[in-house]
Design a protein around this motif. Structure first.
Motif, PDB file in Angstrom:
ATOM      1  N   TRP A  26       0.843  -1.190   0.000  1.00 49.17           N
ATOM      2  CA  TRP A  26       0.000   0.000   0.000  1.00 49.17           C
ATOM      3  C   TRP A  26       0.878   1.239   0.000  1.00 49.17           C
ATOM      4  CZ3 TRP A  26      -4.483  -1.770  -1.196  1.00 49.17           C
ATOM      5  CH2 TRP A  26      -5.019  -2.922  -0.600  1.00 49.17           C
ATOM      6  N   THR A  27       0.406   2.306  -0.635  1.00 51.45           N
ATOM      7  CA  THR A  27       1.182   3.543  -0.709  1.00 51.45           C
ATOM      8  C   THR A  27       0.358   4.719  -0.180  1.00 51.45           C
ATOM      9  OG1 THR A  27       0.454   4.141  -2.963  1.00 51.45           O
ATOM     10  CG2 THR A  27       2.353   2.672  -2.758  1.00 51.45           C
ATOM     11  N   GLY A  28       1.010   5.546   0.627  1.00 54.16           N
ATOM     12  CA  GLY A  28       0.422   6.813   1.053  1.00 54.16           C
ATOM     13  C   GLY A  28       0.955   7.939   0.189  1.00 54.16           C
ATOM     14  N   CYS A  29       0.298   9.088   0.253  1.00 49.04           N
ATOM     15  CA  CYS A  29       0.727  10.207  -0.594  1.00 49.04           C
ATOM     16  C   CYS A  29       0.172  11.512  -0.045  1.00 49.04           C
ATOM     17  CB  CYS A  29       0.235  10.014  -2.035  1.00 49.04           C
ATOM     18  SG  CYS A  29      -1.552  10.245  -2.230  1.00 49.04           S
ATOM     19  N   SER A  63      -4.881  13.262   1.239  1.00 45.43           N
ATOM     20  CA  SER A  63      -3.550  13.205   1.863  1.00 45.43           C
ATOM     21  C   SER A  63      -3.420  12.094   2.901  1.00 45.43           C
ATOM     22  CB  SER A  63      -3.194  14.560   2.482  1.00 45.43           C
ATOM     23  OG  SER A  63      -2.971  15.515   1.471  1.00 45.43           O
ATOM     24  N   PRO A  64      -3.571  10.822   2.464  1.00 48.73           N
ATOM     25  CA  PRO A  64      -3.337   9.703   3.377  1.00 48.73           C
ATOM     26  C   PRO A  64      -1.839   9.487   3.559  1.00 48.73           C
ATOM     27  CG  PRO A  64      -3.826   8.860   1.201  1.00 48.73           C
ATOM     28  CD  PRO A  64      -3.935  10.362   1.108  1.00 48.73           C
ATOM     29  N   SER A  65      -1.219  10.332   4.360  1.00 44.18           N
ATOM     30  CA  SER A  65       0.241  10.397   4.386  1.00 44.18           C
ATOM     31  C   SER A  65       0.891   9.240   5.134  1.00 44.18           C
ATOM     32  CB  SER A  65       0.700  11.731   4.983  1.00 44.18           C
ATOM     33  OG  SER A  65       0.252  11.863   6.314  1.00 44.18           O
ATOM     34  N   PHE A  66       0.130   8.543   5.987  1.00 45.41           N
ATOM     35  CA  PHE A  66       0.690   7.346   6.609  1.00 45.41           C
ATOM     36  C   PHE A  66      -0.411   6.316   6.775  1.00 45.41           C
ATOM     37  CE2 PHE A  66       3.326   4.627   9.193  1.00 45.41           C
ATOM     38  CZ  PHE A  66       4.596   4.880   8.684  1.00 45.41           C
ATOM     39  N   TYR A  77      -5.687   1.300   7.735  1.00 44.04           N
ATOM     40  CA  TYR A  77      -5.987   2.557   8.416  1.00 44.04           C
ATOM     41  C   TYR A  77      -5.119   3.657   7.816  1.00 44.04           C
ATOM     42  CZ  TYR A  77      -7.896  -0.873  11.587  1.00 44.04           C
ATOM     43  OH  TYR A  77      -8.589  -1.941  12.100  1.00 44.04           O
ATOM     44  N   ALA A  78      -5.726   4.814   7.590  1.00 43.76           N
ATOM     45  CA  ALA A  78      -5.005   5.938   6.985  1.00 43.76           C
ATOM     46  C   ALA A  78      -5.324   7.213   7.740  1.00 43.76           C
ATOM     47  CB  ALA A  78      -5.399   6.096   5.516  1.00 43.76           C
ATOM     48  N   VAL A  79      -4.282   7.979   8.051  1.00 45.33           N
ATOM     49  CA  VAL A  79      -4.517   9.326   8.550  1.00 45.33           C
ATOM     50  C   VAL A  79      -4.796  10.242   7.363  1.00 45.33           C
ATOM     51  CG1 VAL A  79      -3.152   9.093  10.653  1.00 45.33           C
ATOM     52  CG2 VAL A  79      -2.023   9.819   8.546  1.00 45.33           C
ATOM     53  N   GLY A  80      -5.625  11.244   7.570  1.00 47.82           N
ATOM     54  CA  GLY A  80      -5.801  12.326   6.612  1.00 47.82           C
ATOM     55  C   GLY A  80      -5.097  13.536   7.189  1.00 47.82           C
ATOM     56  N   HIS A 112       0.972  10.022  11.515  1.00 52.40           N
ATOM     57  CA  HIS A 112       1.418   8.648  11.710  1.00 52.40           C
ATOM     58  C   HIS A 112       0.319   7.842  12.382  1.00 52.40           C
ATOM     59  CE1 HIS A 112       3.777   5.226  13.325  1.00 52.40           C
ATOM     60  NE2 HIS A 112       4.616   5.483  12.340  1.00 52.40           N
ATOM     61  N   VAL A 113       0.202   6.581  11.988  1.00 50.76           N
ATOM     62  CA  VAL A 113      -0.730   5.656  12.623  1.00 50.76           C
ATOM     63  C   VAL A 113      -0.051   4.304  12.763  1.00 50.76           C
ATOM     64  CG1 VAL A 113      -1.790   5.104  10.381  1.00 50.76           C
ATOM     65  CG2 VAL A 113      -3.042   4.615  12.498  1.00 50.76           C
ATOM     66  N   ALA A 114      -0.286   3.631  13.872  1.00 46.14           N
ATOM     67  CA  ALA A 114       0.251   2.290  14.113  1.00 46.14           C
ATOM     68  C   ALA A 114      -0.818   1.464  14.807  1.00 46.14           C
ATOM     69  CB  ALA A 114       1.516   2.354  14.966  1.00 46.14           C
ATOM     70  N   VAL A 115      -0.800   0.141  14.565  1.00 45.78           N
ATOM     71  CA  VAL A 115      -1.828  -0.757  15.072  1.00 45.78           C
ATOM     72  C   VAL A 115      -1.229  -1.730  16.070  1.00 45.78           C
ATOM     73  CG1 VAL A 115      -3.624  -2.423  14.449  1.00 45.78           C
ATOM     74  CG2 VAL A 115      -3.074  -0.560  12.886  1.00 45.78           C
ATOM     75  N   ASP A 116      -1.954  -1.968  17.138  1.00 43.37           N
ATOM     76  CA  ASP A 116      -1.595  -2.961  18.139  1.00 43.37           C
ATOM     77  C   ASP A 116      -1.483  -4.342  17.495  1.00 43.37           C
ATOM     78  OD1 ASP A 116      -1.559  -4.459  20.647  1.00 43.37           O
ATOM     79  OD2 ASP A 116      -3.702  -4.811  20.285  1.00 43.37           O
ATOM     80  N   PRO A 117      -0.436  -5.130  17.803  1.00 39.09           N
ATOM     81  CA  PRO A 117      -0.277  -6.456  17.199  1.00 39.09           C
ATOM     82  C   PRO A 117      -1.428  -7.410  17.489  1.00 39.09           C
ATOM     83  CG  PRO A 117       1.783  -5.752  18.220  1.00 39.09           C
ATOM     84  CD  PRO A 117       0.742  -4.766  18.622  1.00 39.09           C
TER      85      PRO A 117
END
Length: 357
Positions: A26-29, A63-66, A77-80, A112-117
């Motif tokens: 997946w790519t953000g931009c 702008s889903p940058s991460f 999951y994407a941040v705007g 930035h976004v990160a997910v719990d394992p």
């Protein structure tokens, strides 16, 4: 619509140490609202010879940058960043994504976004106002609740939260680029993040992104000082302390430089640091004890290496300003990149995140 065409397939054989792959990435931009030319979350397919092939826009988004992926469900999951939101998307078809619920409010410049394992929650860091927020997830991977974390307050200095890392002991570590802090949190169900302790780094170093080494230490790239800070956990009571600071490049920082991403080889023996401005990748050897040794600086192959991914013996470097991703095979012994194996055009890329297998 921005130009996003694949480079032609390379006829080079797969180098030693690299693994044939048909992996989806997946790519953000950045889109127009963030000053970019992208159109949303994109998808690339990795070929056996390292060449990446552009599949198309998986979901239109501002702008889903991460991005981050759920550990067991086909949810992304994407941040705007400009919209100050975070949103869940569910896989549809070969590479499509559909919104899985509304966008949830985040802070200014959610970056930035990160997910719990275990798939229980995600954490969003916001560069603009320093907010850190935890979002609990339901059984289907949808966002169900939001809990803002306690703010970092230093008089006269703005907070700039920039990234979060899920630690191997279940806690969460976040960076604050403005306050030169690492913050370690415990997750409390239905309450969010509870601060455990903080680790102060040298003033004006600017901690940005971070990774955990298989040995347990955490490596933090500093955007302003172009270094890598190493923090290690004590046995009791489990607090992290700063144990070393090492240059992120062998040739030293140059005027206008700023460090971006840090990534580790799968075996943990090498670290790769992107440096914008002089457009280099710093390759560092990593000692099992936590010491780092700069080995070489190599050209990144484009302008403004915003993010990079080390995967299956390949190094993929996303250049925000030149609008491309350049791929290199990594020598398994030295860890150094060889000649470029491929290049694909990609408008204003900001993140490369492997899809769930």
């Amino acid at each position: 619509m921005p130009t996003q065409q694949p480079a032609s397939e390379s006829s080079l054989p797969v180098p030693a140490g690299a693994v044939p792959s048909n992996e989806l990435i997946w790519t953000g931009c950045y889109t127009a609202d963030g000053g970019g030319r992208g159109a949303g979350i994109g998808a690339l397919r990795a070929g056996a010879n390292g060449t990446l092939r552009w599949l198309g826009v998986a979901a239109a988004a501002d702008s889903p940058s991460f991005l981050a992926v759920h550990p067991s469900l086909d949810v992304v999951y994407a941040v705007g960043e400009a919209a100050r939101t975070v949103r869940a998307y569910r896989r549809s078809g070969d590479f499509g994504l559909e919104p899985a619920g509304p966008g949830w409010p985040a802070g200014d410049a959610a970056c930035h976004v990160a997910v719990d394992p275990q798939g229980r929650f995600l954490v969003v860091a916001c560069w603009g106002d320093g907010q850190v927020a935890l979002y609990e997830l339901d059984d289907g991977g949808g966002i169900s609740a939001r809990f803002p974390a306690a703010a970092s307050i230093v008089p006269g200095r703005p907070s700039r939260a920039h990234a979060s890392l899920m630690l191997d002991d279940g806690r969460v570590m976040t960076t604050d680029l403005g306050h030169d802090l690492l913050r370690v949190w415990d997750y409390v169900p239905s309450q969010g993040l509870r601060l455990d302790h903080e680790v102060a780094l040298p003033r004006d170093c600017g901690p940005r992104h971070l990774v955990q080494h298989p040995g347990g230490s955490v490596l933090v790239v500093t955007e302003y000082s172009i270094d890598v800070a190493v923090v290690q956990r004590s046995r009791e009571p489990g607090t992290f302390t700063l144990t070393g600071i090492f240059p992120a490049t062998s040739g030293g920082a140059r005027p206008g430089d700023s460090a971006a991403e840090i990534a580790l080889a799968a075996d943990g023996r090498h670290a790769y640091i992107g440096v914008r401005g002089s457009n280099r990748i710093g390759v560092l050897g990593v000692d099992p004890g936590g010491a780092l040794q700069p080995l070489a600086d190599v050209p990144s192959g484009g302008n403004w290496p915003r993010h990079h991914l080390v995967r299956h013996g390949w190094l993929h470097v996303a250049h925000e300003r030149s609008g491309d991703v350049v791929t290199y095979a990594l020598d398994p012994a030295s860890g150094l990149p060889g000649a470029a194996a491929g290049r694909v055009e990609l408008a204003s890329p900001t993140a490369l995140i492997p899809a769930r297998p």
